[in-house]
Design an enzyme around this catalytic site. Structure first.
Site: not given
Length: 1025
Positions: A90, A93-94, A166, A197
């Protein structure tokens, strides 16, 4: 027609024919731009041709789906089995999207959003793979985005500062504040976009249940999104190593879709892939736990649901395996079996588990999951008492036994197949993204995507097996009539959130103690963290002024000044206004009707969602809901009833509200569809002895998921609540679908469960709504979308239908034009680990000359101010400005935000920032491109004509607004910023999240089932009982 025109038309038609002509593609074994064709197949039922290739040098897999669709799609995915729960896939990905070798600017992904006309740009971290898709109708745009996506994924920079921004970091809340110099440990906190998040995600009890269930049934497949408890263990070095290992063409799958030439795609992609040698492909397929030895049970703690009864805080489900997803026909058949057991109020599982009162709603994992190699069927319940929790599995197994004994009715199976036929005919705007979503997960788990696309082959083989008799029952016997299953239970624990906070504190103290050892003292350790934060802020601020010349961009000059006209025809049918949109629909007709209510009493408005649920639940005097559901599936693509609220494009604050009814069907079945819809609305049996229990059940369904529905889109709820104080129009909208509606529903449930008299009063009000819900009056309007050849017959059918409608007007209230006082500074105390904010201000109607500049302003603020200040620096998952041109509202929102006070300061400074900035031509052009992404995005055929029908926005209004938008200047933006954001009328703000000391001067409210705690809209609550 001139000769060259004839030749041109012939060439276009020939090109279209060759697009899906399988013979026009290289033969199997032939090479093209460094790729070798492995397989090709024409799929006539989907009007497409699929070509599967492999890159010779790297073995990268490639699937091209050619279809006459101008909305072209690209996607690249990598197998990313997570090695642990740190969320490395994840966070990668950022950070992958934060800069690359060819495009070394900070955050090219977000920088490309306003430089493109894409109608879809995203990145997804799934359980075992990560995908980067986009969609656009513009060929140059496609090539621009393809270049950026390929370089981002295959040549990322992965700077440590991007990882810290991030992923996660430790630092003082505000490194610039004077007290940050003192170096207090309590002022240091964990930051990072992904960290915040995922803190927000675990505030969503549905997500938490699902992810903990996945960890139990797939322990070999770690949490790819990341658990905040472990995210802070991830290092930058581990991230870089994971990228090198997994983001390689040999470990990738590429997909292109649409009407652009395969050869062009292969050349551009091949040029990039040729720079790589053959790497290692991760072909490992993670399997669920072995259940062959018998049942397994897992119980974990979870949060308390304040909208559920205190003694019903259990969520429990049981899961069985159903073979292998590479067996495509059997997996398809398992999907039908799952639907027969679970779909609809009349399904055996719904009746046995929810209608029986055992629980209030299905668990989020309920259904058939075919994303992995082993299909898993799960059935479960939320809102269960401790005493009843063991009975859930028993009830599920009894449904299996009873279904096996009785068999499945052919009518239900035929209804399911009819739905598939309609799905094939229905022309959607995002078909290509759907193709990618359907194939990519199973492709990564060893399933041939060509078999997934061969729709008729699969359906025909299913029909062959089904016609032999007992096929679905044999699948039940094979996979479900055993005790080889996992039961997963989550128990609501009052101290759950406090324990998470304590764990975070312990982790922070451990990190700080390591830094103290490294630096010699706490003061020096915190000083070092402060310096790192200041350096990151400096980098972020420099990026706001960086040269973006290396990034490709479309030009505003390439956008047509003329809006594409999709003509509608208006007529009167039996004195009712009808809007017709005649277009190619593959033999389907789409129907929509609006019945507007003037000065509707507030207590009835609050009941509209319950009324709509009731007419799709209770059944009629002569048919149960199960029978109605079967008929709906056999005759239609679905029918629905819902509340609507639309604003006037010409007069601020003017609005319409009421009920809308819609459905679609094959042309020949439109009479049946209209009769079904009318009968359900007018003849639902509220006097049935079963109605009171069913209505309570519907109220429980809504309230049980209330906290999670807010957590999923808290910024929208915050904005609606903020806007409610601006005008009666927005106040009505908040009553219809906002936090006020959720609290009113909770109040109704509480009253219904404690007072038979109040429940009886509620039912009488629902019957009152039924009497005027659909009626032939001056307030009724209809829209039909159909083939030109079907219009006349549809008009005949419509006339007959209208003639049979009752003629009753809705009741009015003398107080309906007033609105109750709503706070302009509301704080909803909710059990979330992050915050959601919404600030609203009323502006101008759609036809006003300031409307287009306000939309440009919203784009400029989002990309040049809110995103860098609130997401990059503040760590929120998202922040945006938006202009609702038809509603006349300008809004600022943040999503999963750890620092709401900083966000509010940014919001308050937005007007001055926008007013004083000298906006460049590039910034203006990017803002306009960002708006045209939505304006010119393809729409599904059933949506054509809807904007005019719903809001009265004419083609001429849209054309004028389009021209004004293209002509907006920097001065226009400065002026609207001054007029509306700096000098404008009253602003209204709302925050959702955990109450802290600084919220004392806010109007604090609490949503709850408990009458003593519920403080949101208490006046409304009393009118609903």
């Amino acid at each position: 027609m001139a000769a060259d025109d004839i030749v041109g038309c012939y060439q276009v038609d020939k090109a279209r024919r060759s697009l899906t002509n399988v013979e026009s593609y290289p033969k199997v074994g032939e090479q093209l731009h460094g790729f070798t064709v492995q397989e090709k197949k024409h799929v006539p039922e989907l009007h497409l041709t699929a070509v599967r290739l492999k890159h010779d040098k790297t073995d990268a897999d490639y699937l091209h789906v050619a279809r006459e669709d101008k909305n072209n799609v690209f996607g690249v995915g990598f197998k990313t089995n997570p090695p642990d729960a740190t969320g490395v896939p994840h966070i990668l990905e950022h950070t992958t999207l934060c800069g690359s070798e060819k495009y070394p600017v900070r955050d090219p992904f977000f920088k490309m959003l306003p430089r493109s006309l894409s109608n879809f740009m995203n990145a997804f971290t799934s359980a075992d793979h990560t995908t980067y898709p986009f969609a656009t109708t513009n060929q140059q745009d496609f090539q621009n985005l393809l270049s950026v996506y390929l370089d981002a994924t295959l040549h990322p920079l992965l700077k440590e500062e991007d990882f810290r921004q991030e992923g996660w970091r430790l630092g003082p809340e505000d490194p610039r504040a004077s007290d940050a110099l003192d170096g207090k440990p309590e002022d240091v906190l964990f930051k990072g976009v992904v960290y915040n998040e995922m803190k927000g995600q675990i505030s969503d009890a549905n997500y938490l249940y699902y992810i903990k269930y996945r960890e139990s049934i797939f322990p070999a497949l770690n949490n790819s999104g990341g658990d905040p408890q472990y995210i802070t263990d991830l290092t930058h070095k581990q991230l870089v190593e994971f990228s090198k290992r997994n983001y390689h063409p040999s470990n990738a799958k590429f997909l292109t879709y649409g009407d652009m030439p395969l050869s062009t795609h292969l050349k551009q992609i091949g040029d990039v892939l040729d720079g790589f040698g053959k790497g290692e492909a991760d072909t490992s397929v993670k399997l669920p736990i072995d259940l062959s030895r018998g049942p397994s049970n897992v119980t974990v703690p979870g949060p308390i649901d304040t909208f559920a009864d205190a003694d019903k805080q259990y969520k429990t489900s049981t899961s069985w395996y159903l073979g292998d997803t590479s067996e495509v026909v059997e997996t398809f058949s398992a999907g039908i079996l799952s639907s027969l057991l679970l779909d609809g109020y009349g399904s055996p599982m719904y009746r046995a588990l929810i209608e029986s009162g055992l629980g209030s709603s299905f668990t989020p994992n309920t259904g058939l999951d075919t994303s992995g190699r082993v299909p898993v069927l799960s059935v479960g319940l939320t809102g269960v008492s401790e005493e009843d929790a063991p009975k859930v599995k028993e009830a599920i197994q009894k449904v299996y036994q009873d279904s096996l004994s009785a068999g499945f009715s052919d009518e239900k199976v035929q209804g399911f197949l009819h739905q598939l036929e309609l799905a094939l005919r229905h022309k959607t705007a995002n078909f290509g993204i759907g193709v990618m979503e359907k194939t990519i997960s199973s492709w990564f788990n060893g399933v041939d995507p060509m078999k997934e696309l061969a729709w008729n082959d699969v359906i025909n083989e299913f029909k062959r097996r089904y016609q032999q008799g007992g096929y679905l029952e044999s699948l039940m016997q094979k996979y479900l009539m055993n005790d080889r299953c996992l039961t997963f239970t989550m128990v609501g624990t009052p101290t759950f959130h406090q324990e998470l906070d304590q764990q975070e504190m312990v982790r922070k103290e451990k990190k700080l103690s390591q830094l103290v050892e490294q630096h010699g003292s706490m003061e020096k350790a915190i000083s070092s963290l402060r310096e790192q934060e200041l350096q990151l802020l400096k980098t972020q601020e420099e990026a706001q002024h960086a040269d973006l010349g290396c990034l490709p961009s479309l030009r505003v000059e390439d956008i047509s000044r003329e809006k594409e006209r999709k003509p509608v025809r208006e007529s009167k049918v039996d004195d009712v206004d009808v809007v017709w949109r005649e277009a190619p629909t593959n033999g389907l007709t789409y129907f929509q009707a609006l019945n507007a209510f003037e000065d509707l009493p507030d207590d009835l408005r609050l009941l509209m969602p319950l009324f709509n649920d009731s007419v799709m639940r209770l059944g009629t005097a002569n048919k149960t809901m199960e029978q109605w559901e079967d008929l709906i599936k056999l005759k239609t693509g679905g029918v629905s009833s819902s509340a609507f609220h639309t604003s006037s494009p010409t007069e601020l604050g003017k609005f319409n509200e009421g009920l809308q009814f819609s459905g679609f069907a094959l042309d020949k079945n439109i009479p049946d569809m209209l009769e079904i819809l009318t009968t359900l609305i007018t003849e639902t049996d509220f006097t049935s002895p079963y109605a009171p229990a069913m209505i309570q059940e519907l109220l429980r369904l809504t309230t049980n998921g209330a906290l999670d529905s807010v957590a999923a889109s808290g910024h929208r709820f915050a904005l609606n609540a903020a806007a409610a104080g601006l005008s009666r129009s927005f106040w009505v909208q908040e009553q219809q679908s906002g936090l006020a509606q959720l609290q009113a529903t909770a109040n109704l449930l509480r009253d219904a469960e404690t007072s038979p008299e109040r429940l009886a009063e509620l039912i009488e009000k629902l019957r009152l709504i039924q009497s005027f819900a659909i009626s032939k009056s001056s307030s009724l309007r209809v829209r039909m979308v159909c083939e030109p050849s079907s219009a006349h017959q549809n008009e005949v059918v419509l006339q007959k239908w209208l003639a049979g409608l009752p003629q009753i007007r809705s009741p009015t209230s003398v107080d309906a034009r007033s609105m109750q006082q709503v706070s302009s500074k509301a704080f909803y105390d909710m059990p979330y680990k992050v915050y959601y904010s919404g600030l609203a201000m009323q502006t101008v109607p759609f036809v006003h000359k300031s409307s287009a500049p306000l939309s440009v302003l919203s784009q400029l603020l989002t990309h040049n101010y809110l995103h860098p200040e609130i997401r990059e620096k503040g760590g929120a998952y998202g922040a945006a400005a938006s202009n609702g041109p038809v509603k006349g509202i300008f809004a600022l929102t943040s999503y999963r935000d750890p620092n709401p006070l900083n966000t509010l300061k940014v919001f308050q400074n937005s007007g001055i920032f926008a007013r004083d900035r000298s906006w460049s031509e590039r910034e203006l052009n990017e803002a306009k491109l960002g708006i045209f992404q939505g304006l010119d995005a393809p729409v599904s055929v059933d949506e054509e004509g809807s904007r005019y029908f719903m809001s009265g926005v004419t083609h001429e209004m849209d054309q004028r607004w389009r021209e004004q938008l293209l002509d907006v200047t920097a001065r226009d933006v400065n002026e609207v910023a001054q007029t509306f954001l700096v000098d404008g009328p009253r602003q209204s703000v709302c925050l959702l999240g955990e109450k802290k000391d600084w919220a004392e001067d806010w109007d604090v409210r609490k949503l709850s089932m408990n009458a003593g705690e519920a403080e949101a809209y208490p006046e409304d609550a009393s009118t609903t009982a």
